[in-house]
Design a protein around this motif. Structure first.
Motif, PDB file in Angstrom:
ATOM      1  N   LYS A   2      17.346  10.792  -4.622  1.00 20.06           N
ATOM      2  CA  LYS A   2      16.304  10.040  -4.304  1.00 20.06           C
ATOM      3  C   LYS A   2      15.204  10.980  -3.415  1.00 20.06           C
ATOM      4  O   LYS A   2      15.089  10.977  -2.045  1.00 20.06           O
ATOM      5  CB  LYS A   2      16.179   8.789  -3.619  1.00 20.06           C
ATOM      6  N   GLN A   3      14.839  12.191  -4.096  1.00 25.97           N
ATOM      7  CA  GLN A   3      14.049  13.000  -3.043  1.00 25.97           C
ATOM      8  C   GLN A   3      12.629  12.663  -2.458  1.00 25.97           C
ATOM      9  O   GLN A   3      12.207  12.943  -1.442  1.00 25.97           O
ATOM     10  CB  GLN A   3      13.776  14.301  -3.958  1.00 25.97           C
ATOM     11  N   LYS A  37       6.746  11.432 -11.493  1.00 25.06           N
ATOM     12  CA  LYS A  37       7.739  11.978 -12.122  1.00 25.06           C
ATOM     13  C   LYS A  37       7.366  12.024 -13.816  1.00 25.06           C
ATOM     14  O   LYS A  37       7.563  13.170 -14.356  1.00 25.06           O
ATOM     15  CB  LYS A  37       8.860  11.261 -12.120  1.00 25.06           C
ATOM     16  N   GLY A  96      23.508   7.649  -3.858  1.00 23.75           N
ATOM     17  CA  GLY A  96      22.624   7.925  -4.584  1.00 23.75           C
ATOM     18  C   GLY A  96      21.307   8.302  -3.916  1.00 23.75           C
ATOM     19  O   GLY A  96      20.428   8.983  -4.332  1.00 23.75           O
ATOM     20  N   ILE A  97      21.250   8.158  -2.431  1.00 27.69           N
ATOM     21  CA  ILE A  97      20.123   8.736  -1.806  1.00 27.69           C
ATOM     22  C   ILE A  97      19.752  10.247  -2.010  1.00 27.69           C
ATOM     23  O   ILE A  97      18.858  10.613  -1.978  1.00 27.69           O
ATOM     24  CB  ILE A  97      20.316   8.455  -0.374  1.00 27.69           C
ATOM     25  N   ILE A 106      17.204   1.823   3.146  1.00 28.99           N
ATOM     26  CA  ILE A 106      17.250   2.733   2.033  1.00 28.99           C
ATOM     27  C   ILE A 106      18.572   3.068   1.970  1.00 28.99           C
ATOM     28  O   ILE A 106      19.070   3.069   0.651  1.00 28.99           O
ATOM     29  CB  ILE A 106      16.322   3.988   2.618  1.00 28.99           C
ATOM     30  N   HIS A 150      20.204   2.502  -1.755  1.00 30.75           N
ATOM     31  CA  HIS A 150      20.873   3.664  -2.610  1.00 30.75           C
ATOM     32  C   HIS A 150      22.208   4.120  -2.447  1.00 30.75           C
ATOM     33  O   HIS A 150      22.717   4.844  -3.275  1.00 30.75           O
ATOM     34  CB  HIS A 150      19.794   4.761  -2.386  1.00 30.75           C
ATOM     35  N   ALA A 178      11.910   9.784  -1.699  1.00 32.47           N
ATOM     36  CA  ALA A 178      12.321   8.688  -0.465  1.00 32.47           C
ATOM     37  C   ALA A 178      12.787   9.576   0.723  1.00 32.47           C
ATOM     38  O   ALA A 178      12.380   9.381   1.922  1.00 32.47           O
ATOM     39  CB  ALA A 178      13.361   7.820  -0.693  1.00 32.47           C
ATOM     40  N   SER A 179      13.426  10.584   0.674  1.00 29.42           N
ATOM     41  CA  SER A 179      14.171  11.491   1.361  1.00 29.42           C
ATOM     42  C   SER A 179      13.059  12.387   2.041  1.00 29.42           C
ATOM     43  O   SER A 179      12.944  12.464   3.459  1.00 29.42           O
ATOM     44  CB  SER A 179      15.148  12.399   0.931  1.00 29.42           C
ATOM     45  N   ASP A 228       5.794   7.059  -7.308  1.00 32.06           N
ATOM     46  CA  ASP A 228       6.910   8.049  -7.500  1.00 32.06           C
ATOM     47  C   ASP A 228       7.199   8.271  -8.838  1.00 32.06           C
ATOM     48  O   ASP A 228       7.250   9.307  -9.514  1.00 32.06           O
ATOM     49  CB  ASP A 228       8.263   7.741  -6.868  1.00 32.06           C
ATOM     50  N   GLU A 229       7.314   7.094  -9.733  1.00 28.69           N
ATOM     51  CA  GLU A 229       7.716   7.175 -11.135  1.00 28.69           C
ATOM     52  C   GLU A 229       6.459   7.802 -12.014  1.00 28.69           C
ATOM     53  O   GLU A 229       6.706   8.310 -12.791  1.00 28.69           O
ATOM     54  CB  GLU A 229       8.114   5.628 -11.712  1.00 28.69           C
TER      55      GLU A 229
END
Ligand SMILES: Cc1cc2nc3c(=O)[nH]c(=O)nc-3n(C[C@H](O)[C@H](O)[C@H](O)COP(=O)(O)OP(=O)(O)OC[C@H]3O[C@@H](n4cnc5c(N)ncnc54)[C@H](O)[C@@H]3O)c2cc1C
Length: 583
Positions: free
Chosen positions: A496-497, A566, A492-493, A485, A489, A499-500, A562-563
């Protein structure tokens, strides 16, 4: 010879690198004999003090009241000096014993536990951690008796989770600092005389640096707002605290000027075992109430305790309580052993304990049926009281991001180093032959599952071999996922909420399991496998559930919606509501 400083190693940060630092969590921390005795005496005396007050707590909740006479009684009992060193007249409890003392209080009343906790865990903890000798000598005598009650003042109307954006200012004028601003929702605000206040002392790019100050109520310009009308913790006087040109002497600066944010975070991390203890105390009380009710209440000709669905709830409550108690106790133990790297572990204990107590309160109320909804019984009050645990001292959402991003830090730095090395390799291809960083080598052994140092438990009892093997395998998956990851990213991580959050969920399960394994291991060693069988069952049940949660979370790293989520949320934001009314 280089001697490794173990106090700077974090179990979870190491885990993200695929290393199981078992020496940090094994053996399970034990309280010193002297402290156990003190605690035993405190527990007995607390029962005498609080048990006759059960009705009063109910009344004070309804009337949002906390009588001065009772506060005085608590002070005489020594409840405000729990963590103040003995040489200053306090009980000098370390984190394990302190957390346990709050457990005992919250069995009677969560609001009272928060009143004592806001004083000891956060209000005066800065003085304990960062105070000068002179500051301690000046304030301890009054704080220890409760003549001064302490409060912690960070939140402002415009600065909640984003605490660094506070607007309260402190401007140096000779040997004083002049403070201006307003603090919001301050626990103990209505009864406190001693405030640890955070203010901006430097303005840079609109954010600036903050400093911590010790402020007393008698300083001119300090004013307190009315007692907030809250959902729970109603007897605690939560208020605003206003600072209108308050002149604070320079000797009241806590820690270094400009280091206030660090001071605030250290206080919150160090004090987390107080809230953890309160959560566990509530859960124990709820299990007591629910089992008592279930074995007395008859429906369909049988006690409801005979029904499978009731048993399922009670079993889960027991597992949650055991798990939360293990993680809270472990974090307290790490602190007592002098660890300097426990922020991630402490955040995990807060998230897990607060959510377990919420689930337990909800299920206990359900077991009580209609009675659970009635004010005559304690369930609804506990539900109202513990709801805030997931919000204050850092919301669980923000803490999950903190857990993931902080735990991955070491991997991120190694990757950065690796990318510099790789750049070096391309600049000097000949010199670069054979260059492979330590980290890259470790990753290779991780992926293969063989070799590598510290990627196995060596000290756990054979009765726990299945759980240990599961933990080791999931650790390898975690380390490879973190690596992948971060490579994908980079910095950029941070944005990326989803993923975190997934990684944080996996980390929470792993740390809680590690703490439970350590505790059960201790029980097997002291009571034998047979004596510890029920505890082994508990850890099996936790592992089983954690297995499916982790499987889900690992799978969703690459295959997720995820998308879609959102887009749906953005749609609702745009409509400012729900668009799909059926009619
Ligand atoms: C009863 C009570 C007692 C309190 N006692 C004290 C006290 O003694 N001292 C003190 O200083 N403060 C105290 N607080 C304040 C408390 O710490 C804050 O409420 C808390 O930090 C959250 O801030 P907020 O309420 O402004 O929520 P916000 O920060 O506005 O958050 C709202 C929601 O957005 C989420 N969110 C925010 N930022 C992010 C992000 N980056 N990513 C994803 N989600 C995010 C949050 O998780 C939350 O769900 C108290 C509050 C209450 C209600």
């Amino acid at each position: 010879m280089h001697v490794e400083d173990r106090s700077t190693i974090s179990f979870m940060r190491s885990l993200c690198m695929g290393q199981i630092e078992e020496d940090l969590i094994l053996p399970f921390p034990q309280m010193a004999a002297g402290e156990k005795d003190t605690l035993h005496d405190v527990g007995g005396a607390l029962e005498g003090l609080l048990a006759p007050r059960r009705e009063d707590f109910r009344t004070w909740d309804r009337e949002a009241d906390l009588p001065q006479a009772f506060l005085q009684e608590l002070g005489e009992f020594g409840m405000f000096g729990l963590v103040i060193p003995e040489e200053h007249g306090g009980m000098g409890l370390k984190s394990m014993a302190y957390s346990r003392a709050l457990q005992e209080v919250s069995k009677y009343d969560a609001s009272l536990a928060v009143t004592i906790g806001a004083h000891c865990s956060i209000g005066m903890r800065g003085l304990l951690l960062f105070g000068t000798d002179e500051q301690r000598k000046r304030f301890y005598p009054k704080l220890v008796t409760g003549e001064m009650i302490a409060a912690f003042c960070l939140t402002e109307p415009g600065a909640g989770s984003d605490a660094a954006s506070i607007q309260t200012t402190a401007v140096r004028q000779g040997d004083h600092w002049v403070l201006n601003g307003s603090k919001l929702w301050i626990t103990n605000g209505g009864i406190a005389d001693f405030f640890t206040i955070f203010a901006k002392t430097e303005q840079e790019d609109g954010r600036g640096k903050m400093t911590a100050f010790l402020v007393t109520r008698d300083m001119q310009g300090v004013s307190i707002g009315p007692h907030e009308d809250k959902m729970g913790l109603r007897s605690n006087p939560t208020t605003t605290v206003h600072l209108d040109g308050v002149a604070v002497p320079h000797e009241n600066v806590l820690g270094e000027v400009g280091q206030g944010f660090k001071v605030a975070m250290m206080i919150l991390n160090n004090g987390r075992t107080g809230l953890g203890g309160s959560s566990v105390g509530l859960m124990k009380q709820l299990i007591h109430l629910a089992t008592q009710h279930a074995t007395e209440r008859k429906q369909f000709g049988r006690t409801i305790s005979e029904f499978g669905l009731i048993k399922k709830k009670v079993a889960q409550m027991v597992v949650d309580c055991y798990a939360a108690e293990s993680v809270v106790h472990m974090v307290a133990g790490l602190i007592d052993q002098g660890s300097k790297e426990y922020a991630v572990e402490a955040a995990i204990s807060k998230v897990f304990a607060s959510e377990s107590s919420w689930r337990t309160a909800d299920e206990a109320l359900q077991i009580a049926g209609g009675n659970g909804y009635m004010r005559e019984f304690p369930y609804e009050r506990i539900v109202r009281d513990c709801r805030i645990y997931r919000i204050f001292e850092g919301t669980n959402e923000v803490l999950r991001l903190f857990i993931a991003l902080t735990a991955m830090n070491d991997v991120a730095s190694q990757l950065q180093e690796l990318s510099h090395t790789m750049k070096g390799i391309f600049n000097h291809p000949i010199k670069g032959f054979g260059v492979m960083s330590d980290y890259a080598r470790k990753q290779a052994t991780l992926v293969s599952g063989f070799g590598g140092d510290k990627n196995k438990f060596t000290k756990l009892h054979p009765a726990l071999k299945d759980q240990a093997a599961f933990f080791e395998r999931e650790t390898r998956y975690l380390a490879t996922a973190v690596d992948r990851i971060l490579r994908k990213h980079g910095k950029g991580i941070i944005g990326k909420q989803f993923a975190s959050n997934r990684l944080a969920e996996i980390m929470i399960d792993l740390f809680v399991l590690a703490c439970m394994l350590s505790r059960v291991n201790n029980s097997i060693e002291t009571q034998g496998e047979e004596g510890a069988q029920r505890e082994i069952d508990i850890v099996c049940m936790f592992t089983d559930k954690a297995r499916s949660r982790m499987k889900h979370n690992f799978r969703r790293i690459d295959d997720n919606d995820d998308e879609l989520a959102k887009a749906l949320a953005d749609d609702a934001f745009e409509a400012e509501g729900y668009r799909w009314d059926v009619i």
